[in-house]
Write an enzyme that holds these catalytic residues in place. Structure first.
Site, PDB file in Angstrom:
ATOM      1  N   GLU A  66       0.837  -1.207   0.000  1.00  0.00           N
ATOM      2  CA  GLU A  66       0.000   0.000   0.000  1.00  0.00           C
ATOM      3  C   GLU A  66       0.873   1.259   0.000  1.00  0.00           C
ATOM      4  OE1 GLU A  66      -3.346   0.076  -0.409  1.00  0.00           O
ATOM      5  OE2 GLU A  66      -3.061   2.233  -0.526  1.00  0.00           O
ATOM      6  N   GLU A  73       1.492   6.585  -6.927  1.00  0.00           N
ATOM      7  CA  GLU A  73       0.384   7.465  -7.337  1.00  0.00           C
ATOM      8  C   GLU A  73       0.762   8.931  -7.170  1.00  0.00           C
ATOM      9  OE1 GLU A  73      -3.488   4.627  -6.289  1.00  0.00           O
ATOM     10  OE2 GLU A  73      -3.106   6.436  -5.122  1.00  0.00           O
TER      11      GLU A  73
HETATM   12  N1  LIG Z   1      -3.110  10.676 -14.883  1.00  0.00           N
HETATM   13  C1  LIG Z   1      -3.888   9.646 -15.214  1.00  0.00           C
HETATM   14  N2  LIG Z   1      -3.968   9.236 -16.496  1.00  0.00           N
HETATM   15  C2  LIG Z   1      -4.754   8.191 -16.832  1.00  0.00           C
HETATM   16  N3  LIG Z   1      -5.475   7.451 -15.951  1.00  0.00           N
HETATM   17  C3  LIG Z   1      -5.420   7.785 -14.651  1.00  0.00           C
HETATM   18  C4  LIG Z   1      -4.636   8.907 -14.216  1.00  0.00           C
HETATM   19  N4  LIG Z   1      -4.792   9.030 -12.883  1.00  0.00           N
HETATM   20  C5  LIG Z   1      -5.610   8.038 -12.521  1.00  0.00           C
HETATM   21  N5  LIG Z   1      -5.993   7.284 -13.553  1.00  0.00           N
HETATM   22  C6  LIG Z   1      -6.880   6.118 -13.518  1.00  0.00           C
HETATM   23  O1  LIG Z   1      -7.695   6.225 -12.357  1.00  0.00           O
HETATM   24  C7  LIG Z   1      -7.412   5.142 -11.445  1.00  0.00           C
HETATM   25  C8  LIG Z   1      -7.459   5.659 -10.040  1.00  0.00           C
HETATM   26  O2  LIG Z   1      -6.379   6.554  -9.868  1.00  0.00           O
HETATM   27  P1  LIG Z   1      -6.101   7.228  -8.469  1.00  0.00           P
HETATM   28  O3  LIG Z   1      -6.185   6.175  -7.395  1.00  0.00           O
HETATM   29  O4  LIG Z   1      -4.872   8.071  -8.549  1.00  0.00           O
HETATM   30  O5  LIG Z   1      -7.352   8.114  -8.302  1.00  0.00           O
HETATM   31  P2  LIG Z   1      -7.719   9.411  -9.123  1.00  0.00           P
HETATM   32  O6  LIG Z   1      -8.651   9.001 -10.250  1.00  0.00           O
HETATM   33  O7  LIG Z   1      -6.478  10.152  -9.553  1.00  0.00           O
HETATM   34  O8  LIG Z   1      -8.501  10.206  -8.015  1.00  0.00           O
HETATM   35  P3  LIG Z   1      -8.028  10.434  -6.496  1.00  0.00           P
HETATM   36  O9  LIG Z   1      -6.588  10.870  -6.534  1.00  0.00           O
HETATM   37  O10 LIG Z   1      -8.952  11.483  -5.998  1.00  0.00           O
HETATM   38  O11 LIG Z   1      -8.222   9.113  -5.771  1.00  0.00           O
HETATM   39  C9  LIG Z   1      -6.032   4.631 -11.866  1.00  0.00           C
HETATM   40  O12 LIG Z   1      -5.829   3.279 -11.480  1.00  0.00           O
HETATM   41  C10 LIG Z   1      -6.088   4.811 -13.382  1.00  0.00           C
HETATM   42  O13 LIG Z   1      -6.822   3.773 -13.989  1.00  0.00           O
END
Ligand SMILES: Nc1ncnc2c1ncn2[C@@H]1O[C@H](COP(=O)(O)OP(=O)(O)OP(=O)(O)O)[C@@H](O)[C@H]1O
Length: 122
Positions: A66, A73
């Protein structure tokens, strides 16, 4: 010569990372609560030394996965704030890494707790 001050400084940064992980990251909080529940169950069922070693190793693996997933991320969001298929795939794979460890931890938990819980409850 080992620089002890640098070693302690590294520990301070690492503990700050652990603190931030469990204080601010939702999924990490879930893993923390699950670990506390599993440890409580372990005391209740009076696990053996070897069983404790296995369970604590699983908890450590999940927490580590994690932490690395969250770090990736955060890094990805800084490097590429706009959406990019490569970033999406990288985040999906890192999340998949956590899920694989969690699935195996659940299986190990079932092996260690399953039989005893069944015998206690039924
Ligand atoms: N920059 C990006 N480009 C393309 N796909 C993305 C990107 N960021 C996130 N994703 C997609 O969204 C999914 C979830 O990403 P993440 O856990 O970072 O959440 P988020 O969508 O960025 O929102 P948050 O940060 O609020 O949780 C990733 O596994 C991916 O499939």
């Amino acid at each position: 010569m080992i620089n002890i001050r640098k070693v302690f400084r590294s520990f301070r940064f690492a503990f700050r990372g652990i603190f931030d992980l469990f204080l601010y990251e939702n999924n990490a909080k879930v893993h923390l609560v699950a670990a506390v529940a599993v440890v409580a169950l372990g005391f209740w069922l009076d696990l053996s030394t070897v069983e404790w070693a296995i369970i604590l190793s699983q908890i450590g693996l999940v927490w580590m996965a994690e932490a690395l997933n969250t770090a990736l991320e955060k890094l990805a969001d800084v490097v590429s704030p706009e959406r990019h298929p490569g970033i999406g795939a990288a985040k999906d794979m890192a999340a998949g890494g956590v899920l694989m460890v969690v699935i195996m931890a659940v299986v190990v938990g079932l092996i260690i707790f399953g039989g005893r819980l069944y015998a206690l409850l039924f």
